[in-house]
Scaffold this motif. Structure first.
Motif, mmCIF file in Angstrom:
data_model
loop_
_atom_site.group_PDB
_atom_site.id
_atom_site.type_symbol
_atom_site.label_atom_id
_atom_site.label_comp_id
_atom_site.label_asym_id
_atom_site.label_seq_id
_atom_site.Cartn_x
_atom_site.Cartn_y
_atom_site.Cartn_z
ATOM 1 N N LEU A 165 8.352 85.972 77.110
ATOM 2 C CA LEU A 165 9.595 85.780 77.871
ATOM 3 C C LEU A 165 10.764 86.116 76.957
ATOM 4 O O LEU A 165 11.273 85.249 76.234
ATOM 5 C CB LEU A 165 9.711 84.347 78.392
ATOM 6 N N ALA A 166 11.153 87.376 76.964
ATOM 7 C CA ALA A 166 12.255 87.842 76.138
ATOM 8 C C ALA A 166 13.252 88.597 77.018
ATOM 9 O O ALA A 166 12.906 89.074 78.101
ATOM 10 C CB ALA A 166 11.741 88.745 75.020
ATOM 11 N N PHE A 167 14.486 88.689 76.531
ATOM 12 C CA PHE A 167 15.557 89.254 77.354
ATOM 13 C C PHE A 167 16.427 90.187 76.530
ATOM 14 O O PHE A 167 16.623 89.985 75.327
ATOM 15 C CB PHE A 167 16.410 88.133 77.950
ATOM 16 N N ALA A 168 16.947 91.206 77.195
ATOM 17 C CA ALA A 168 17.809 92.187 76.544
ATOM 18 C C ALA A 168 18.995 92.499 77.448
ATOM 19 O O ALA A 168 18.852 92.582 78.672
ATOM 20 C CB ALA A 168 17.034 93.469 76.237
ATOM 21 N N VAL A 169 20.170 92.643 76.827
ATOM 22 C CA VAL A 169 21.351 93.082 77.563
ATOM 23 C C VAL A 169 21.199 94.574 77.854
ATOM 24 O O VAL A 169 20.898 95.352 76.947
ATOM 25 C CB VAL A 169 22.631 92.824 76.751
ATOM 26 N N ILE A 203 25.974 86.137 82.249
ATOM 27 C CA ILE A 203 25.643 87.510 81.877
ATOM 28 C C ILE A 203 24.631 88.014 82.895
ATOM 29 O O ILE A 203 23.540 87.473 83.018
ATOM 30 C CB ILE A 203 25.066 87.590 80.454
ATOM 31 N N ASP A 204 25.018 89.059 83.618
ATOM 32 C CA ASP A 204 24.193 89.548 84.726
ATOM 33 C C ASP A 204 23.368 90.764 84.331
ATOM 34 O O ASP A 204 23.591 91.384 83.293
ATOM 35 C CB ASP A 204 25.086 89.925 85.908
ATOM 36 N N ASN A 205 22.413 91.088 85.196
ATOM 37 C CA ASN A 205 21.585 92.298 85.072
ATOM 38 C C ASN A 205 20.790 92.345 83.769
ATOM 39 O O ASN A 205 20.571 93.422 83.197
ATOM 40 C CB ASN A 205 22.461 93.557 85.199
ATOM 41 N N ILE A 206 20.368 91.186 83.302
ATOM 42 C CA ILE A 206 19.578 91.109 82.077
ATOM 43 C C ILE A 206 18.178 91.695 82.320
ATOM 44 O O ILE A 206 17.595 91.517 83.391
ATOM 45 C CB ILE A 206 19.467 89.646 81.603
ATOM 46 N N VAL A 207 17.673 92.391 81.307
ATOM 47 C CA VAL A 207 16.327 92.959 81.369
ATOM 48 C C VAL A 207 15.339 91.959 80.779
ATOM 49 O O VAL A 207 15.518 91.498 79.651
ATOM 50 C CB VAL A 207 16.252 94.279 80.576
ATOM 51 N N ALA A 209 10.889 92.289 84.428
ATOM 52 C CA ALA A 209 11.753 92.072 85.588
ATOM 53 C C ALA A 209 13.135 92.618 85.275
ATOM 54 O O ALA A 209 13.512 92.783 84.113
ATOM 55 C CB ALA A 209 11.828 90.591 85.952
ATOM 56 N N LEU A 210 13.887 92.876 86.327
ATOM 57 C CA LEU A 210 15.258 93.378 86.196
ATOM 58 C C LEU A 210 16.209 92.465 86.963
ATOM 59 O O LEU A 210 15.805 91.730 87.865
ATOM 60 C CB LEU A 210 15.356 94.803 86.739
ATOM 61 N N GLY A 211 17.473 92.514 86.590
ATOM 62 C CA GLY A 211 18.483 91.762 87.324
ATOM 63 C C GLY A 211 18.478 90.270 87.057
ATOM 64 O O GLY A 211 18.984 89.499 87.883
ATOM 65 N N ARG A 212 17.946 89.852 85.917
ATOM 66 C CA ARG A 212 17.993 88.431 85.567
ATOM 67 C C ARG A 212 19.410 88.041 85.154
ATOM 68 O O ARG A 212 20.254 88.891 84.870
ATOM 69 C CB ARG A 212 17.039 88.123 84.408
ATOM 70 N N SER A 213 19.657 86.735 85.116
ATOM 71 C CA SER A 213 20.955 86.220 84.669
ATOM 72 C C SER A 213 20.742 85.208 83.558
ATOM 73 O O SER A 213 19.774 84.431 83.595
ATOM 74 C CB SER A 213 21.707 85.559 85.828
#
Length: 242
Positions: free
Chosen positions: A90-94, A50-54, A37-41
């Motif tokens: 469920l992982a996230f990247a700036v 922190i916006d637009n998290i990948v 997904a794109l645009g996570r916070s």
């Protein structure tokens, strides 16, 4: 090995990505996955948004943080940042574009300049008739406190004012307001649409606020923090529509 920085705005859901890092001390490990997904916070430890998290399902573990998230063109499109404990995939990247912005600010100013508005507020549900009359979101930001030396106070914003738009973008929460401020350089004007409660009615106003640099980041301590004056917030039921 040097990796070129890619453009994270070109990412698409389902795109293949690879995370590189040292998970649990295992150096130079690589794991593959897709952009989920794109645009996570995400909320940082300091409370900043922190916006637009990948979001990705790539296996990221302690030790991966700070490593690159690479696309199929061998370009870094993100920086591995966080996972949700107890889950899988469920992982996230700036995103790399945020990284580019931060690095340019650090090189130019030695710090990241962020806008300061000078209010305490929260989301307040808007009456259906107000939404229809003024074209509003279901919620607005109600001002509960002001920094008496802050930009909002100097611009004429008052306690109990409802902030419904900033820079022509709808504002339904403090996070929405922060998103606008994060893109606004300090010492620049910001047009804010305000609904001011008066006896028996609401008055629509447009206020120009000169955004300042966030003094909290410059001072670094709570001793000299701006003094925010709290006020009693009136419930929406106190007002009628005319």
């Amino acid at each position: 090995v040097r990796i070129a920085l890619g453009d994270s705005s070109n990412l698409r859901v389902g795109q293949l990505v690879v995370a590189i890092g040292n998970p649990l001390g295992y150096a130079n490990s690589v794991s593959a996955g897709v952009v989920s997904a794109l645009g996570r916070s995400l909320r940082s430890q300091s409370g900043r948004l922190i916006d637009n998290i990948v979001q990705t399902d790539t296996a990221i573990n302690p030790g991966n943080s700070g490593g690159p998230l690479v696309d199929s063109n061998c370009k870094a499109v993100g920086v591995n940042t966080a996972i949700i404990s107890g889950t899988q995939g469920l992982a996230f990247a700036v995103p790399s574009n945020t990284l580019s912005f931060v690095v340019s600010q650090l090189m130019q100013f030695g710090r990241v300049k962020r806008g300061y508005f000078g209010i305490v507020g929260g989301s307040r549900a808007m009456h259906r008739q107000l939404q229809q009359r003024y074209g509003l979101m279901p919620t607005a930001v109600q001002v509960a406190g002001l920094d008496p030396e802050g930009p909002a106070h100097r611009a004429g914003i008052q306690p109990n004012d409802l902030l419904v738009a900033a820079d022509d973008q709808p504002v339904g929460s403090m996070d929405d307001l922060y998103r606008v401020l994060s893109l606004r350089p300090p010492d620049t004007p910001l047009k804010v649409r305000v609904l001011r409660p008066l006896p028996g009615l609401f008055k629509s106003l447009e206020v120009t606020v000169i955004v300042e640099e966030d003094r909290k980041l410059l001072q670094g301590t709570t001793a000299n923090q701006p003094r925010l004056v709290q006020h009693t917030v009136r419930p929406m039921s106190d007002f009628k529509l005319y």
